[in-house]
Motif scaffolding. Structure first.
Motif, mmCIF file in Angstrom:
data_model
loop_
_atom_site.group_PDB
_atom_site.id
_atom_site.type_symbol
_atom_site.label_atom_id
_atom_site.label_comp_id
_atom_site.label_asym_id
_atom_site.label_seq_id
_atom_site.Cartn_x
_atom_site.Cartn_y
_atom_site.Cartn_z
ATOM 1 N N UNK A 75 3.427 8.514 3.392
ATOM 2 C CA UNK A 75 3.953 9.327 4.482
ATOM 3 C C UNK A 75 2.836 10.182 5.066
ATOM 4 N N UNK A 76 2.678 10.147 6.394
ATOM 5 C CA UNK A 76 1.597 10.888 7.026
ATOM 6 C C UNK A 76 1.924 11.095 8.498
ATOM 7 N N UNK A 77 1.149 11.959 9.136
ATOM 8 C CA UNK A 77 1.313 12.229 10.561
ATOM 9 C C UNK A 77 0.141 11.634 11.313
ATOM 10 N N UNK A 110 6.055 4.641 5.163
ATOM 11 C CA UNK A 110 6.091 3.200 4.931
ATOM 12 C C UNK A 110 6.454 2.889 3.487
ATOM 13 N N UNK A 111 7.453 2.030 3.256
ATOM 14 C CA UNK A 111 7.717 1.565 1.890
ATOM 15 C C UNK A 111 6.478 0.858 1.346
ATOM 16 N N UNK A 112 6.199 1.048 0.072
ATOM 17 C CA UNK A 112 4.960 0.549 -0.531
ATOM 18 C C UNK A 112 5.301 -0.375 -1.697
ATOM 19 N N UNK A 134 -6.442 3.715 8.583
ATOM 20 C CA UNK A 134 -6.198 2.647 9.551
ATOM 21 C C UNK A 134 -5.398 3.161 10.750
ATOM 22 N N UNK A 135 -4.341 3.911 10.489
ATOM 23 C CA UNK A 135 -3.544 4.462 11.576
ATOM 24 C C UNK A 135 -4.324 5.507 12.369
ATOM 25 N N UNK A 173 7.784 11.824 -2.439
ATOM 26 C CA UNK A 173 6.930 11.323 -1.374
ATOM 27 C C UNK A 173 5.518 11.805 -1.607
ATOM 28 N N UNK A 174 4.580 10.903 -1.571
ATOM 29 C CA UNK A 174 3.177 11.267 -1.712
ATOM 30 C C UNK A 174 2.609 11.482 -0.327
ATOM 31 N N UNK A 175 2.138 12.697 -0.065
ATOM 32 C CA UNK A 175 1.521 13.006 1.221
ATOM 33 C C UNK A 175 0.016 13.043 1.027
ATOM 34 N N UNK A 176 -0.675 12.271 1.838
ATOM 35 C CA UNK A 176 -2.119 12.163 1.691
ATOM 36 C C UNK A 176 -2.833 13.016 2.722
ATOM 37 N N UNK A 177 -3.849 13.714 2.266
ATOM 38 C CA UNK A 177 -4.770 14.400 3.158
ATOM 39 C C UNK A 177 -6.129 13.764 2.948
#
Length: 399
Positions: free
Chosen positions: A171-173, A192-194, A60-61, A3-7
């Motif tokens: 994947x993000x919060x 979200x599936x990408x 966006x979210x 899972x790639x978690x973005x900051x």
């Protein structure tokens, strides 16, 4: 699963939880926490297109939570490109829609989005074949365009195409956000599936070429002519509708035609209207340089302001037809020389008696070549019109 978690490196807005705060103070509070456009540009500079898409989804979210966390239920990422990323979602938990996140460019940061404005106008004019407009909005970084969800997942339907698995999910919060009843909802973890996208005509062609290659014992990858004619007729009909209302599309190509399986046939929708204009506004450039017509060459006798974008759409549709007829699916070799400035307008006139110098079509029927040539005459005044294509004898037996 990895899972790639973005900051994002950006501060997220603090959405007030107190119902007593008025909307004006909330809006001002949010604006104070929005990074500048320049900050976002620096953050996304140098990112690969898929990572830029991931960053866009997270932002966006973060900055459009009322829409993406309340009004729409986002299910997956279904495509991305140089101009943005597309989400599949449900409106009011039941109507499938596509949400296109369009990157803001510096030169149009504070201006309306051409793609949005054009589609809204075409819908108001009841143009057939254009995607159905549903909604739009914008935030500090992106324009958002909501349309009908259209197109079959062509690559996923083939067992011989291996690149159909989703990329690492995003994947993000999400931050706290205000929902309809005025209460604040807690932070939410979203994954979200990408998918890279496979609902356009390019993907359809890849699937059917692969099938032809496998079923012929690796002898050829020619596409069947009947579905090609169906697609060209529907596309020509949609474009003819635009042209009759005084508009041209401005970027006709495989990647901008969405295609869906319906019964025993297919249906298409035109997409990506970022270069669409009314003919009264003149012409400056075509959306994709590689399919720009001869009249735009450096030694052309035509001035840019004299060009008719509708005639250029015809040439681009011809180039699309060539890619469907040719086994490789690529543009003709001559296009490379033209785009490199090695061949000019007058050179093209001399090379093949006014016909565009297509090659690689040895297995193509004479009637197919005649239609292709009529669409791509070097002199734009000699080209067939979109309405003539639609009503041609070449397409007379196609529903």
């Amino acid at each position: 699963m990895n899972v790639l978690r973005l900051n994002t490196g950006l501060r997220t807005p603090s959405f007030c939880s107190s119902a007593s705060k008025n909307s004006e103070s909330e809006t001002q509070h949010q604006k104070q926490h929005l990074p500048s456009y320049t900050e976002v540009e620096k953050l996304s500079a140098g990112l690969a297109s898929d990572d830029k898409a991931r960053l866009a989804v997270v932002n966006a979210f973060t900055y459009s939570p009322e829409q993406l966390l309340s009004k729409y239920l986002v299910r997956r990422i279904i495509g991305f490109g140089s101009n943005g990323v597309v989400l599949a979602a449900l409106l009011n938990m039941q109507t499938p829609v596509a949400i296109k996140i369009i990157y803001k460019r510096k030169q149009r940061h504070s201006k309306p989005c051409p793609d949005v404005e054009a589609l809204k106008h075409l819908n108001a004019l009841n143009c057939p074949g254009a995607l159905k407009y549903i909604d739009d909005w914008q935030d500090a970084f992106h324009f958002y365009l909501v349309t009908e969800l259209f197109g079959s997942d062509w690559l996923a339907s083939s067992p011989v195409i291996s690149n159909t698995a989703p990329l690492f999910p995003v994947t993000f919060t999400t931050p706290n956000h205000r929902i309809a009843n005025g209460a604040a909802e807690a932070n939410t973890m979203i994954s979200l599936p990408f998918f890279a996208g496979s609902c356009d005509l390019w993907a359809w062609a890849v699937l059917h070429r692969t099938h032809a290659w496998e079923s012929s014992g690796h002898n050829h990858s020619l596409l069947p002519i009947v579905p090609i004619k169906e697609i060209i007729k529907q596309t020509a009909s949609a474009l003819a509708g635009m042209h009759s209302r005084g508009f041209y599309h401005g970027d006709v190509k495989l990647e901008n035609i969405l295609i869906q399986s319906i019964g025993g046939g297919v249906a298409i929708r035109l997409a990506d209207f970022g270069h669409t204009q009314h003919i009264s506004l003149g012409f400056d450039k075509y959306g994709t340089r590689e399919i720009s017509p001869p009249e735009m060459l450096w030694d052309s006798p035509y001035k840019m302001q004299e060009l008719d974008g509708r005639c250029i759409d015809v040439f681009a549709l011809g180039m699309m037809l060539y890619r469907l007829l040719n086994q490789s699916g690529k543009l003709p070799r001559a296009a490379k020389s033209v785009n490199a400035g090695m061949v000019g307008y007058h050179d093209l006139l001399k090379i093949n008696g006014g016909l565009y110098p297509f090659g690689g079509l040895d297995d193509t029927d004479v009637e197919d070549l005649l239609m292709l040539n009529s669409m791509c005459m070097v002199d734009p005044n000699q080209r067939i019109t979109m309405e003539q294509i639609e009503k041609s004898s070449w397409l007379q037996n196609i529903c």
